[in-house]
Design a protein around this motif. Structure first.
Motif, PDB file in Angstrom:
ATOM      1  N   VAL A 211       0.832  -1.212   0.000  1.00 22.80           N
ATOM      2  CA  VAL A 211       0.000   0.000   0.000  1.00 22.80           C
ATOM      3  C   VAL A 211       0.863   1.257   0.000  1.00 22.80           C
ATOM      4  N   MET A 212       2.002   1.220   0.669  1.00 18.57           N
ATOM      5  CA  MET A 212       2.887   2.374   0.665  1.00 18.57           C
ATOM      6  C   MET A 212       3.432   2.632  -0.747  1.00 18.57           C
ATOM      7  N   GLN A 213       3.834   1.576  -1.429  1.00 21.53           N
ATOM      8  CA  GLN A 213       4.356   1.736  -2.781  1.00 21.53           C
ATOM      9  C   GLN A 213       3.274   2.231  -3.737  1.00 21.53           C
ATOM     10  N   ALA A 214       2.058   1.742  -3.565  1.00 16.69           N
ATOM     11  CA  ALA A 214       0.966   2.148  -4.447  1.00 16.69           C
ATOM     12  C   ALA A 214       0.559   3.598  -4.229  1.00 16.69           C
ATOM     13  N   SER A 215       0.822   4.131  -3.036  1.00 17.36           N
ATOM     14  CA  SER A 215       0.323   5.469  -2.694  1.00 17.36           C
ATOM     15  C   SER A 215       0.901   6.567  -3.575  1.00 17.36           C
ATOM     16  N   THR A 216       2.097   6.351  -4.120  1.00 20.69           N
ATOM     17  CA  THR A 216       2.714   7.399  -4.930  1.00 20.69           C
ATOM     18  C   THR A 216       2.010   7.598  -6.260  1.00 20.69           C
ATOM     19  N   GLY A 217       1.251   6.599  -6.708  1.00 24.05           N
ATOM     20  CA  GLY A 217       0.559   6.720  -7.982  1.00 24.05           C
ATOM     21  C   GLY A 217      -0.946   6.753  -7.874  1.00 24.05           C
ATOM     22  N   ASN A 218      -1.486   6.663  -6.652  1.00 24.16           N
ATOM     23  CA  ASN A 218      -2.932   6.600  -6.458  1.00 24.16           C
ATOM     24  C   ASN A 218      -3.509   7.936  -6.026  1.00 24.16           C
ATOM     25  N   ALA A 219      -4.704   8.211  -6.482  1.00 26.04           N
ATOM     26  CA  ALA A 219      -5.500   9.286  -5.899  1.00 26.04           C
ATOM     27  C   ALA A 219      -6.023   8.817  -4.545  1.00 26.04           C
ATOM     28  N   GLU A 227      -6.591   0.338   0.760  1.00 25.84           N
ATOM     29  CA  GLU A 227      -6.460   0.096   2.203  1.00 25.84           C
ATOM     30  C   GLU A 227      -7.538  -0.862   2.699  1.00 25.84           C
ATOM     31  N   GLY A 228      -8.767  -0.626   2.250  1.00 22.13           N
ATOM     32  CA  GLY A 228      -9.862  -1.499   2.673  1.00 22.13           C
ATOM     33  C   GLY A 228      -9.649  -2.932   2.227  1.00 22.13           C
ATOM     34  N   GLN A 229      -9.197  -3.095   0.997  1.00 22.59           N
ATOM     35  CA  GLN A 229      -8.940  -4.439   0.471  1.00 22.59           C
ATOM     36  C   GLN A 229      -7.853  -5.130   1.285  1.00 22.59           C
ATOM     37  N   MET A 230      -6.742  -4.426   1.512  1.00 23.50           N
ATOM     38  CA  MET A 230      -5.620  -5.026   2.230  1.00 23.50           C
ATOM     39  C   MET A 230      -5.962  -5.276   3.703  1.00 23.50           C
ATOM     40  N   GLN A 231      -6.716  -4.360   4.297  1.00 22.25           N
ATOM     41  CA  GLN A 231      -7.101  -4.556   5.698  1.00 22.25           C
ATOM     42  C   GLN A 231      -8.026  -5.748   5.849  1.00 22.25           C
ATOM     43  N   GLY A 232      -8.900  -5.934   4.847  1.00 22.58           N
ATOM     44  CA  GLY A 232      -9.761  -7.110   4.871  1.00 22.58           C
ATOM     45  C   GLY A 232      -8.963  -8.396   4.843  1.00 22.58           C
ATOM     46  N   GLN A 233      -7.892  -8.410   4.056  1.00 18.09           N
ATOM     47  CA  GLN A 233      -7.037  -9.592   3.996  1.00 18.09           C
ATOM     48  C   GLN A 233      -6.307  -9.811   5.312  1.00 18.09           C
ATOM     49  N   CYS A 234      -5.817  -8.715   5.909  1.00 16.36           N
ATOM     50  CA  CYS A 234      -5.135  -8.839   7.207  1.00 16.36           C
ATOM     51  C   CYS A 234      -6.087  -9.378   8.273  1.00 16.36           C
TER      52      CYS A 234
END
Length: 258
Positions: A211-219, A227-234
């Motif tokens: 998610v940190m790496q994706a943040s540089t290219g995401n709105a 974040e929601g997707q990754m938190q659901g997996q966690c």
């Protein structure tokens, strides 16, 4: 692969990869780049944290310029594309945290090798040098991407144009690295940091990298959805359940990395 320019030692979930050409200040040649790439990729499959450090008085002095014969025939674009990119992306794509434990001089591509890692910890005697303009080149090995994002455009430009030595303390103050540690406690400090990560919630760490790496290219909205997707997996991991139970029981969590 049998390593000749590096060593790798695994213990308790920690893989320590050591650049081991001290006679040339751990300068990068073709073989070392291939070995680092292989070692990081393999360590990422087995370890819960990877540490990259150096032997002797340097972390890495950058591209090996000592071989005049190979230097005269070097295609820099091809070398960067075919050798540096795989090495750097092995670190970026490594599914577990990668710590650079900078024990000494980190110059040129060696500096940027350290800075592309997830966390950079340096001994106070270490220095970082964007030495490229001293030989008529531009920063490479990811330097033009990492530096503006960590220290801002003015400092990135100054570091690139002037090629000044930047002390570990200054690098920490600027936000270029995580922390500078007194030399006498340096190894104990990075090992403690690595041990902390090796005993932590590995699946959460993996997703933090993503998610940190994706943040540089995401709105913002894209990032919130990710974040929601990754938190659901966690939330489906055993470590999440253990963390909650430990919190309720008022005891330290015993994470398994699953």
């Amino acid at each position: 692969m049998i390593y000749q320019t590096i060593t790798r030692h695994d213990h308790d979930g920690m893989a320590v990869i050591t650049l081991n050409r001290p006679e040339v200040m751990n300068a990068l040649n073709t073989q070392m780049r291939a070995e680092i790439t292989h070692a990081v990729q393999e360590a990422g499959k087995a370890a819960r944290v990877v540490v990259l450090t150096g032997t002797g008085r340097a972390f890495c002095s950058g591209q090996d310029l000592g071989d005049r014969a190979s230097l005269s025939n070097m295609n820099l674009e091809r070398t960067l594309r075919d050798e540096y990119v795989p090495m750097l992306m092995a670190i970026v794509d490594c599914p577990v945290p990668v710590i650079a434990a900078v024990n000494g001089t980190a110059a040129g591509a060696g500096a940027n090798l350290a800075l592309v890692c997830d966390i950079t910890i340096a001994a106070e005697s270490a220095t970082f040098i964007q030495a490229f303009t001293r030989i008529g080149l531009i920063p490479d090995a990811g330097g033009t991407w990492v530096l503006p994002r960590t220290i801002g455009m003015q400092r990135a430009m100054g570091a690139a144009l002037f090629a000044d030595k930047i002390s570990a303390a200054q690098a920490a103050q600027w936000g270029m690295i995580w922390e500078a540690i007194p030399d006498e406690g340096f190894e104990a400090a990075w090992r403690a940091r690595a041990t902390h990560l090796a005993s932590g919630p590995t699946e959460a760490f993996k997703r933090i990298k993503q998610v940190m790496q994706a943040s540089t290219g995401n709105a913002l909205q894209e990032q919130l959805m990710l974040e929601g997707q990754m938190q659901g997996q966690c939330g489906q991991t055993r470590d999440f359940k253990e963390g909650v139970m430990a919190f309720l029981d008022k005891r330290p969590a015993r994470f398994e990395g699953r």
